[in-house]
Design a protein around this motif. Structure first.
Motif, short mmCIF file in Angstrom:
data_model
loop_
_atom_site.label_atom_id
_atom_site.label_comp_id
_atom_site.label_asym_id
_atom_site.label_seq_id
_atom_site.Cartn_x
_atom_site.Cartn_y
_atom_site.Cartn_z
N SER A 53 50.58 -15.99 20.11
CA SER A 53 50.06 -15.54 21.40
C SER A 53 48.81 -16.34 21.71
CB SER A 53 49.77 -14.05 21.39
OG SER A 53 48.73 -13.78 20.49
N GLY A 54 48.46 -16.42 22.96
CA GLY A 54 47.26 -17.13 23.37
C GLY A 54 47.42 -18.64 23.39
N ASP A 85 52.07 -15.55 25.59
CA ASP A 85 52.48 -14.79 24.40
C ASP A 85 53.98 -14.97 24.26
OD1 ASP A 85 52.87 -12.94 22.35
OD2 ASP A 85 52.60 -11.20 23.64
N TYR A 86 54.42 -15.72 23.23
CA TYR A 86 55.84 -15.95 22.99
C TYR A 86 56.47 -14.74 22.30
CZ TYR A 86 55.07 -21.02 23.67
OH TYR A 86 54.77 -22.26 24.16
N TYR A 87 57.72 -14.40 22.69
CA TYR A 87 58.49 -13.33 22.08
C TYR A 87 59.60 -13.87 21.17
CZ TYR A 87 56.52 -9.58 25.00
OH TYR A 87 55.70 -8.66 25.59
N CYS A 88 60.48 -14.72 21.75
CA CYS A 88 61.62 -15.27 21.02
C CYS A 88 62.32 -16.27 21.93
CB CYS A 88 62.59 -14.18 20.60
SG CYS A 88 63.28 -13.17 21.95
N GLY A 122 58.16 -24.16 22.71
CA GLY A 122 58.50 -22.74 22.81
C GLY A 122 58.55 -22.05 21.46
N SER A 123 59.14 -20.88 21.46
CA SER A 123 59.21 -20.05 20.25
C SER A 123 60.17 -20.65 19.22
CB SER A 123 59.70 -18.65 20.62
OG SER A 123 59.82 -17.84 19.45
N ASN A 124 59.89 -20.38 17.95
CA ASN A 124 60.81 -20.75 16.85
C ASN A 124 61.56 -19.54 16.32
OD1 ASN A 124 60.53 -23.57 16.54
ND2 ASN A 124 58.49 -23.24 15.69
#
Length: 129
Positions: A53-54, A85-88, A122-124
């Motif tokens: 996040s951030g 804030d990444y989720y998935c 992006g998210s991992n």
């Protein structure tokens, strides 16, 4: 400094960044055989698996959408200075494009942004269970 010492220092300098850029423990690195599925437009909020996040640095005007496809409605966009804030992540139907569900800290908008528009790709963490 002798030749062996110089080689050891050069190898260490190259190896350290590779370790720092690897996916965190528990992450599902993209391309690891996991097949995350498309997230349909307006189908709700996925789980927040990602501790990131951030993070800042999204492409200017990166659209935040209701699902993991450019055919889904855009809810807003992010700017390079916005804290995200990444989720998935998941994959777009019929393509290799991946998308991350995120929350924009400046606007509060939550939704999907294509990973090539996001810092760090992006998210991992994929959105499946």
């Amino acid at each position: 400094m002798n030749t062996i010492t110089r080689v050891a220092v050069a190898v260490a300098a190259v190896a350290v960044p590779a370790v720092l850029l690897s996916a965190p423990a528990g992450a599902a690195p993209k391309g690891d055989g996991v097949t995350p599925q498309h997230w349909a437009c307006g189908s709700g909020t996925p789980p927040n698996h990602d501790p990131i996040s951030g993070i800042t640095g999204a492409n200017a005007g990166a659209r935040i959408r209701t699902g993991s496809s450019t055919s889904c409605t855009a809810l807003g966009s992010s700017q390079p200075s916005d804290r995200l804030d990444y989720y998935c992540y998941t994959r777009e139907n019929g393509t290799n494009a991946t998308w991350t569900y995120l929350r924009n800290g400046r606007t509060g908008v939550r939704g999907w942004t294509r990973d090539d528009q996001l810092p760090g790709g992006g998210s991992n963490y994929f959105c499946g269970s």
